[in-house]
Design a protein around this motif. Structure first.
Motif, short mmCIF file in Angstrom:
data_model
loop_
_atom_site.label_atom_id
_atom_site.label_comp_id
_atom_site.label_asym_id
_atom_site.label_seq_id
_atom_site.Cartn_x
_atom_site.Cartn_y
_atom_site.Cartn_z
N THR A 1 23.69 -80.65 27.66
CA THR A 1 24.77 -81.61 27.50
C THR A 1 25.69 -81.15 26.38
N LEU A 2 26.98 -81.12 26.67
CA LEU A 2 27.98 -80.77 25.67
C LEU A 2 28.77 -82.02 25.30
N LYS A 3 29.05 -82.17 24.02
CA LYS A 3 29.85 -83.29 23.53
C LYS A 3 31.00 -82.71 22.73
N TYR A 4 32.21 -83.11 23.08
CA TYR A 4 33.36 -82.67 22.31
C TYR A 4 34.44 -83.74 22.32
N TRP A 5 35.34 -83.67 21.34
CA TRP A 5 36.37 -84.66 21.15
C TRP A 5 37.45 -84.50 22.21
N ASP A 6 37.91 -85.60 22.77
CA ASP A 6 38.96 -85.60 23.78
C ASP A 6 40.31 -85.59 23.07
N TYR A 7 40.90 -84.42 22.91
CA TYR A 7 42.17 -84.30 22.20
C TYR A 7 43.34 -84.83 23.00
N GLY A 8 43.20 -84.95 24.30
CA GLY A 8 44.29 -85.48 25.12
C GLY A 8 44.52 -86.96 24.87
N VAL B 1 27.25 -81.13 36.40
CA VAL B 1 26.67 -82.23 37.17
C VAL B 1 27.52 -83.49 37.02
N LYS B 2 27.85 -83.85 35.76
CA LYS B 2 28.68 -85.03 35.55
C LYS B 2 29.47 -84.89 34.26
N ARG B 3 30.58 -85.65 34.22
CA ARG B 3 31.45 -85.68 33.04
C ARG B 3 31.78 -87.14 32.75
N GLU B 4 31.57 -87.56 31.49
CA GLU B 4 31.81 -88.94 31.09
C GLU B 4 32.69 -88.97 29.84
N ARG B 5 33.48 -90.03 29.71
CA ARG B 5 34.28 -90.24 28.49
C ARG B 5 33.77 -91.49 27.82
N LYS B 6 33.38 -91.37 26.52
CA LYS B 6 32.90 -92.50 25.74
C LYS B 6 33.41 -92.38 24.31
N ASN B 7 34.03 -93.42 23.81
CA ASN B 7 34.47 -93.51 22.42
C ASN B 7 35.29 -92.31 21.96
N GLY B 8 36.16 -91.81 22.79
CA GLY B 8 37.01 -90.68 22.43
C GLY B 8 36.34 -89.32 22.58
N TYR B 9 35.12 -89.28 23.07
CA TYR B 9 34.40 -88.02 23.29
C TYR B 9 34.23 -87.78 24.78
N ILE B 10 34.08 -86.53 25.14
CA ILE B 10 33.76 -86.15 26.52
C ILE B 10 32.35 -85.59 26.51
N PHE B 11 31.51 -86.10 27.40
CA PHE B 11 30.14 -85.62 27.56
C PHE B 11 30.06 -84.91 28.91
#
Length: 113
Positions: free
Chosen positions: A99-106, A62-72
């Protein structure tokens, strides 16, 4: 000495046999449970088409957001009705979301090993 070993082995065999009897379908503990079927099982023909009345469930992003180095990522569950050829007839949202939360390694800094 031999008699002592013989008696120990004899009682071990008796104990093992009694525990196997208790675990069998013929024991007095299992007499009220049926382990065999008097009627043969009904076979379902392999050529029978699956019913289109039963929906398959799938999750869609449905949606993808980037916050504080994480991707939701937020996913919503849908009930999908398909015909015999696999074409979608109807798709309905169930209202259940995950909802999945994981670290944005890029975007992260290099971590020294």
């Amino acid at each position: 000495m031999k008699r002592k070993n013989f008696i120990s082995v004899f009682f071990a065999v008796i104990l093992l046999g009694f525990s196997a009897y208790l675990d069998s379908p013929y024991s007095f503990l299992n007499k009220n449970y049926a382990y065999s079927n008097d009627q043969p099982a009904a076979a379902v023909p392999a050529a029978e088409e699956p019913s289109t009345d039963i929906p398959a469930t799938e999750e869609r992003l449905v949606k993808r957001e980037r916050k504080n180095g994480y991707i939701f990522e937020t996913y919503e569950e849908y009930e999908v009705y398909k015909d015999k050829d696999g074409h979608i007839l109807k798709s309905e949202a169930t209202g259940q979301t995950d909802t999945l939360k994981y670290w944005d390694y890029g975007k992260s800094k290099r971590i020294s090993k």
